[in-house]
Enzyme design. Sequence first.
Site, PDB file in Angstrom:
ATOM      1  N   CYS A  95      53.024  18.147  38.828  1.00  0.00           N
ATOM      2  CA  CYS A  95      54.325  17.764  38.258  1.00  0.00           C
ATOM      3  C   CYS A  95      54.644  18.502  36.961  1.00  0.00           C
ATOM      4  O   CYS A  95      54.929  19.682  36.950  1.00  0.00           O
ATOM      5  CB  CYS A  95      54.365  16.243  38.079  1.00  0.00           C
ATOM      6  SG  CYS A  95      56.003  15.590  37.681  1.00  0.00           S
ATOM      7  N   LYS A 151      44.702  15.873  36.378  1.00  0.00           N
ATOM      8  CA  LYS A 151      45.825  16.377  35.584  1.00  0.00           C
ATOM      9  C   LYS A 151      45.465  16.393  34.098  1.00  0.00           C
ATOM     10  O   LYS A 151      44.952  15.418  33.548  1.00  0.00           O
ATOM     11  CB  LYS A 151      47.062  15.505  35.824  1.00  0.00           C
ATOM     12  CG  LYS A 151      48.337  16.042  35.176  1.00  0.00           C
ATOM     13  CD  LYS A 151      49.544  15.181  35.551  1.00  0.00           C
ATOM     14  CE  LYS A 151      50.828  15.742  34.950  1.00  0.00           C
ATOM     15  NZ  LYS A 151      52.005  14.897  35.282  1.00  0.00           N
ATOM     16  N   GLU A 208      52.256  14.713  44.949  1.00  0.00           N
ATOM     17  CA  GLU A 208      51.624  13.926  43.881  1.00  0.00           C
ATOM     18  C   GLU A 208      51.545  12.456  44.268  1.00  0.00           C
ATOM     19  O   GLU A 208      52.510  11.886  44.791  1.00  0.00           O
ATOM     20  CB  GLU A 208      52.435  14.083  42.594  1.00  0.00           C
ATOM     21  CG  GLU A 208      51.905  13.290  41.421  1.00  0.00           C
ATOM     22  CD  GLU A 208      52.822  13.346  40.217  1.00  0.00           C
ATOM     23  OE1 GLU A 208      52.359  12.977  39.117  1.00  0.00           O
ATOM     24  OE2 GLU A 208      53.998  13.741  40.370  1.00  0.00           O
TER      25      GLU A 208
END
Length: 554
Positions: free
Chosen positions: A426, A372, A306
């Site tokens: 994540c 995301k 990430e």
Amino acid sequence: MKSDALASRMARLDLKGWRGRVAALAAGGLSILSMAPFFLWPILWLTLPALLVLMTRAQVETPLDRVRVARWRLSALGRVAETGWWFGFGYHVFGLFWIVEAFLVEASIFAWLIPFTLLLPAGLALFTASAVTFAGWAAPAQSFERVAALAVGFGITEWLRGHIFTGLPWNVLGYALTQPGMMQGAAYVGIYGLTVLAVVVFVGPAVLWQQAWRKTAIALAVMPVTVLASASWLATQNYKMSTTRSNGAGSSAPRIRIVQPSIVQREKWLPENQRRIFDAHLELSTTNAAGKSDGAAGITLIVWPEAAMPFVPLSQPIALEEIGRMLPVGATLLAGAIRVEPETAQRSRRVYNTLLGFQRGDSANHIATYDKTHLVPFGEYLPFQHVLGAIGLRGLASERGGFASGPEPRGVIDIPGLGKVAPLICYEAIFPTRVVQSLDRPRALVMVTNDGWFGDTTGPRQHFHMARVRAVEEGIPVIRSANNGISAMIDPVGRLIEKLDLDVRGTIDASLPPSVSSPPLYARVGDAPFAVLALFMATWVGLRRRVRHPTEST
């Protein structure tokens, strides 16, 4: 309330006032040892029955006359709720203490907020209080109905904790039944179904023991059944793992290179470090697991963690050229990055936490984008931005104003030579049933994360364990790249093929394991088994409550 032997023994315990609160707090705090990385799940055979004892103690004071019965019932349930809250507070304080590490990365800006981190476990403890209050209301203290009611209460409130207010299903109680080698139950009932079963498994024996002197025949009949069920459970676990291949299909399996650069978080976003960090990723991408340069020959997919590039790569032609030269023909790079959409007449500037796909070219060919979708509150965006921003608050993310959320449902990325993969960034990996949102069953889950925010604590290890459980629930291998660890190749039954621990700089080279032959029950129907289990137990408790004589209720 009936004054029986158990109530009399509880009444003799000096657990009034602060002593009872401390006992509940301690029981909750010790319960976190059942989670990763400790996996001391037998502790729950002590701490959850202790919660049951403390609940009983909160209800043993009998009113003096019938006029005070209604008021006493309310006050008794209030004491039960308080007991549950202190248990939940201890559980979440010790389970989430690692959040403080994130505020220390830029201590000069955020350290003053550390005391406010207690608000999170205090809020989460309300869910535990609700579960315990339901059990105290629904069933008498000395009964297996209360065990069932507590199981239903925990199952429902843990599910709610994972869904409302964007959700935070961290250290859900069901993870106590997912220690390495025993996590296959998640493939059938999911983590919330395991929560219901965990309460029965860890509280039921204590109640049976209490009742043994009165109902010895029943207790002795149930014990062999319990042992047989446990043995069957273990046999099922071992059979599934032994019949699932843990390696790729010979030389034809795609080869994956996972990069772990181990960049210190407080150095990551300093402008003077951008070149060094980018070079570190390029170098590791062409270095095998033995530390030798090989130009990534034979590699199908390279994965960076990430926010691997602390700049906007699509606006940096030099960066794209170097990525294009680094990649061998036929290889794809999936890299965590920042993506910006400039301001237009219709909307303001937007910044995304994204995963970008590249292939070889004079300037790297940009083949895929995933933005995301499930952002971290107060980390990647600030809830009630206009109000809280006006008083000087901002999220922990480097981007002022926070990130924008990508579109849902989450799609898949088609990797040449590998197939479709489901991307996760994540926080998104902790949500059961939400990791695969496409109708296309992916070949793998690709999880990129930056757990460097949380140091060498339990946080990154708990996050990693959840990735293993997601693999089991979906029956799909997981490719996990973390900036500072833990990176790994995980097979579809949760076994580790290769792993890089915290604070290790290096790469993993591994063949991608095949998925299980058919999707597990949980991958097909989601939380339906949990709902059926909870409904069945709740119905049984309700029927028992109806036929029970009023003087026997608590």
